[in-house]
Design a protein around this motif. Sequence first.
Motif, PDB file in Angstrom:
ATOM      1  N   PHE A  39       0.821  -1.206   0.000  1.00 12.63           N
ATOM      2  CA  PHE A  39       0.000   0.000   0.000  1.00 12.63           C
ATOM      3  C   PHE A  39       0.856   1.259   0.000  1.00 12.63           C
ATOM      4  O   PHE A  39       1.993   1.266   0.493  1.00 12.63           O
ATOM      5  N   GLU A  40       0.292   2.348  -0.510  1.00  7.87           N
ATOM      6  CA  GLU A  40       0.991   3.623  -0.659  1.00  7.87           C
ATOM      7  C   GLU A  40       1.107   4.357   0.675  1.00  7.87           C
ATOM      8  O   GLU A  40       0.229   4.280   1.531  1.00  7.87           O
ATOM      9  N   CYS A  41       2.175   5.120   0.795  1.00  4.42           N
ATOM     10  CA  CYS A  41       2.595   5.730   2.052  1.00  4.42           C
ATOM     11  C   CYS A  41       1.679   6.848   2.559  1.00  4.42           C
ATOM     12  O   CYS A  41       1.167   6.791   3.678  1.00  4.42           O
ATOM     13  N   TRP A  42       1.492   7.893   1.770  1.00  9.42           N
ATOM     14  CA  TRP A  42       0.891   9.115   2.305  1.00  9.42           C
ATOM     15  C   TRP A  42      -0.614   9.037   2.475  1.00  9.42           C
ATOM     16  O   TRP A  42      -1.171   9.631   3.406  1.00  9.42           O
ATOM     17  N   THR A  43      -1.305   8.300   1.595  1.00 13.73           N
ATOM     18  CA  THR A  43      -2.736   8.099   1.827  1.00 13.73           C
ATOM     19  C   THR A  43      -2.941   7.307   3.111  1.00 13.73           C
ATOM     20  O   THR A  43      -3.892   7.545   3.865  1.00 13.73           O
ATOM     21  N   MET A  44      -2.022   6.374   3.377  1.00 13.30           N
ATOM     22  CA  MET A  44      -2.081   5.614   4.623  1.00 13.30           C
ATOM     23  C   MET A  44      -1.841   6.513   5.834  1.00 13.30           C
ATOM     24  O   MET A  44      -2.522   6.395   6.860  1.00 13.30           O
ATOM     25  N   LEU A  45      -0.877   7.429   5.743  1.00 13.63           N
ATOM     26  CA  LEU A  45      -0.615   8.329   6.875  1.00 13.63           C
ATOM     27  C   LEU A  45      -1.827   9.191   7.197  1.00 13.63           C
ATOM     28  O   LEU A  45      -2.106   9.466   8.373  1.00 13.63           O
ATOM     29  N   ALA A  46      -2.550   9.617   6.178  1.00 14.01           N
ATOM     30  CA  ALA A  46      -3.761  10.394   6.429  1.00 14.01           C
ATOM     31  C   ALA A  46      -4.794   9.564   7.190  1.00 14.01           C
ATOM     32  O   ALA A  46      -5.464  10.064   8.105  1.00 14.01           O
ATOM     33  N   ALA A  47      -4.909   8.281   6.825  1.00 15.82           N
ATOM     34  CA  ALA A  47      -5.836   7.398   7.540  1.00 15.82           C
ATOM     35  C   ALA A  47      -5.380   7.196   8.980  1.00 15.82           C
ATOM     36  O   ALA A  47      -6.196   7.211   9.915  1.00 15.82           O
ATOM     37  N   TRP A  48      -4.074   7.004   9.183  1.00 15.97           N
ATOM     38  CA  TRP A  48      -3.545   6.851  10.539  1.00 15.97           C
ATOM     39  C   TRP A  48      -3.803   8.112  11.365  1.00 15.97           C
ATOM     40  O   TRP A  48      -4.085   8.028  12.568  1.00 15.97           O
ATOM     41  N   ALA A  49      -3.677   9.270  10.736  1.00 14.69           N
ATOM     42  CA  ALA A  49      -3.905  10.533  11.445  1.00 14.69           C
ATOM     43  C   ALA A  49      -5.325  10.595  11.998  1.00 14.69           C
ATOM     44  O   ALA A  49      -5.557  11.101  13.108  1.00 14.69           O
ATOM     45  N   CYS A  82      10.220   9.377   0.032  1.00 13.18           N
ATOM     46  CA  CYS A  82      11.221   9.566  -1.016  1.00 13.18           C
ATOM     47  C   CYS A  82      11.014  10.912  -1.699  1.00 13.18           C
ATOM     48  O   CYS A  82       9.944  11.173  -2.262  1.00 13.18           O
ATOM     49  N   ASN A  83      12.018  11.742  -1.653  1.00 10.99           N
ATOM     50  CA  ASN A  83      11.933  13.070  -2.238  1.00 10.99           C
ATOM     51  C   ASN A  83      11.613  13.034  -3.728  1.00 10.99           C
ATOM     52  O   ASN A  83      10.958  13.935  -4.257  1.00 10.99           O
ATOM     53  N   SER A  84      12.035  11.983  -4.422  1.00  5.69           N
ATOM     54  CA  SER A  84      11.887  11.924  -5.878  1.00  5.69           C
ATOM     55  C   SER A  84      10.442  11.743  -6.329  1.00  5.69           C
ATOM     56  O   SER A  84      10.130  12.014  -7.494  1.00  5.69           O
ATOM     57  N   LEU A 129       4.156  20.192  -3.360  1.00  6.66           N
ATOM     58  CA  LEU A 129       3.034  19.290  -3.107  1.00  6.66           C
ATOM     59  C   LEU A 129       3.258  18.507  -1.827  1.00  6.66           C
ATOM     60  O   LEU A 129       2.336  18.359  -1.007  1.00  6.66           O
ATOM     61  N   LEU A 130       4.467  17.990  -1.631  1.00 11.11           N
ATOM     62  CA  LEU A 130       4.753  17.224  -0.420  1.00 11.11           C
ATOM     63  C   LEU A 130       4.541  18.079   0.823  1.00 11.11           C
ATOM     64  O   LEU A 130       3.996  17.611   1.831  1.00 11.11           O
ATOM     65  N   ALA A 131       4.949  19.342   0.762  1.00 11.48           N
ATOM     66  CA  ALA A 131       4.730  20.235   1.901  1.00 11.48           C
ATOM     67  C   ALA A 131       3.244  20.407   2.179  1.00 11.48           C
ATOM     68  O   ALA A 131       2.814  20.408   3.343  1.00 11.48           O
ATOM     69  N   ASP A 132       2.442  20.528   1.125  1.00 12.16           N
ATOM     70  CA  ASP A 132       0.999  20.677   1.297  1.00 12.16           C
ATOM     71  C   ASP A 132       0.392  19.404   1.882  1.00 12.16           C
ATOM     72  O   ASP A 132      -0.482  19.448   2.767  1.00 12.16           O
ATOM     73  N   GLU A 172      17.867  20.696  -2.864  1.00 16.36           N
ATOM     74  CA  GLU A 172      17.041  21.746  -3.451  1.00 16.36           C
ATOM     75  C   GLU A 172      15.613  21.708  -2.914  1.00 16.36           C
ATOM     76  O   GLU A 172      14.955  22.746  -2.804  1.00 16.36           O
ATOM     77  N   ALA A 173      15.139  20.512  -2.578  1.00 15.30           N
ATOM     78  CA  ALA A 173      13.746  20.367  -2.149  1.00 15.30           C
ATOM     79  C   ALA A 173      13.498  20.895  -0.739  1.00 15.30           C
ATOM     80  O   ALA A 173      12.435  21.472  -0.470  1.00 15.30           O
ATOM     81  N   LEU A 174      14.425  20.679   0.171  1.00 18.07           N
ATOM     82  CA  LEU A 174      14.170  21.029   1.568  1.00 18.07           C
ATOM     83  C   LEU A 174      13.849  22.513   1.772  1.00 18.07           C
ATOM     84  O   LEU A 174      12.885  22.838   2.475  1.00 18.07           O
ATOM     85  N   PRO A 175      14.586  23.449   1.179  1.00 15.21           N
ATOM     86  CA  PRO A 175      14.193  24.857   1.321  1.00 15.21           C
ATOM     87  C   PRO A 175      12.836  25.162   0.684  1.00 15.21           C
ATOM     88  O   PRO A 175      12.091  26.009   1.177  1.00 15.21           O
ATOM     89  N   ARG A 176      12.513  24.473  -0.416  1.00  8.91           N
ATOM     90  CA  ARG A 176      11.198  24.675  -1.039  1.00  8.91           C
ATOM     91  C   ARG A 176      10.079  24.204  -0.121  1.00  8.91           C
ATOM     92  O   ARG A 176       9.029  24.848  -0.024  1.00  8.91           O
TER      93      ARG A 176
END
Length: 277
Positions: free
Chosen positions: A59-69, A83-85, A91-94, A139-143
Motif C-alpha cells: 500500500f501507498e505511504c501518504w494516503t495511509m498516513l492520512a488514515a492513521w492521522a 522519497c523526495n523523488s 506538493l509534499l509540503a501541502d 534543493e527540495a528542503l528549502p522549497r
Amino acid sequence: MTPAAVDRPVRIGVQLHPQHATYPQIRDAVSRAEDLGVDVLFNWDHFFPLYGDSDGAHFECWTMLAAWAEQTSRVQIGALVSCNSYRNPDLLADMARTVDHISDGRLILGIGSGWFERDYTEYGYEFGTAGSRLDDLAEALPRIEARYAALNPAPTRTIPTLIGGGGEKKTLKLVAKHGDIWHSFADPEVLKHKLTVLQGHCDVVGRDMSEIEVSVGVGGMGREGRSPDAPEVEGAPLYDLGARLFTMGVGGPDYDLEVVKPWLAWRDQLNASTSTG
C-alpha cells in the motif's frame, strides 16, 4: 554523547511495513501499537515489497498516513522515510501540512533521497545517481520550508523534519541545516564517528547540535535483538552516545508487537530515572 542529549527523553518507534497484509490487518496493528504506548508509528514510502514476494500486497505511504492521522489520537506518525523523488516538494509540503492538521499536530516529515530502483523504473521517475538524488533533496528542503510558510492555513506547528541516511559529505550536511531528527542504522562504533562528522557540519552552519534528535534502527524485523534483554544489549551503547529515538520494524500480515514490549519497559525505566535525577 551529544550535548544536552541527557535532557531528551527516550522514545520508541515502530515501523509497520505496509506489505504482505490487508489494510484491516494494518489498521489493527496501528491500534495495538498505540495502545501499547509506542511513541512514533512509521510506515515506508515504496510501491513494492522490500522482502518476501516482490509482487506481493503493498500500500501507498501518504494516503495511509492520512488514515492513521484520523484513526489515532496520541502517537506521532510519519514515513521512514518519504522519497523526495516521488512528489513535487511543494506538493509534499501541502500533503504534510494537511496530515499535520488531520492529526492535530502529530506528523513527522521523514524524508530521504531515495534508493529503490524498481519504484523509479515502474512509476516513471528518473533514477539518476545517488549524488544527483541527494542534490535534488538539497534543493527540495528549502522549497518545502518556504511552502509551509505560504500555506493557508499554516501547519499547526513547526513540523519536525526527520532526515534518513549517513552520507558524510551531503546527507549529514543537510541534517545540520534542516533536520530536527537524524535517523540511521549505525552500530555504536559507526554512530560515534557519524556524530563527530555531524557536529562538524553543525559548527560550519552555526547550528546547536543538541537541537537534533538522534534516531536509530534497532531490533525488529530483519535485525538482531528479539530477546527480552535486547534494549540493554543493543540499545544501551547507542543511548550512551546520545541516541534517544529507537525504532524497530515489524512486518505483516500478523504484525507481532511482542518485540516492542521490552523496549517500552526500558524506555520507562530510563525516563523515570532521569526525571528523578
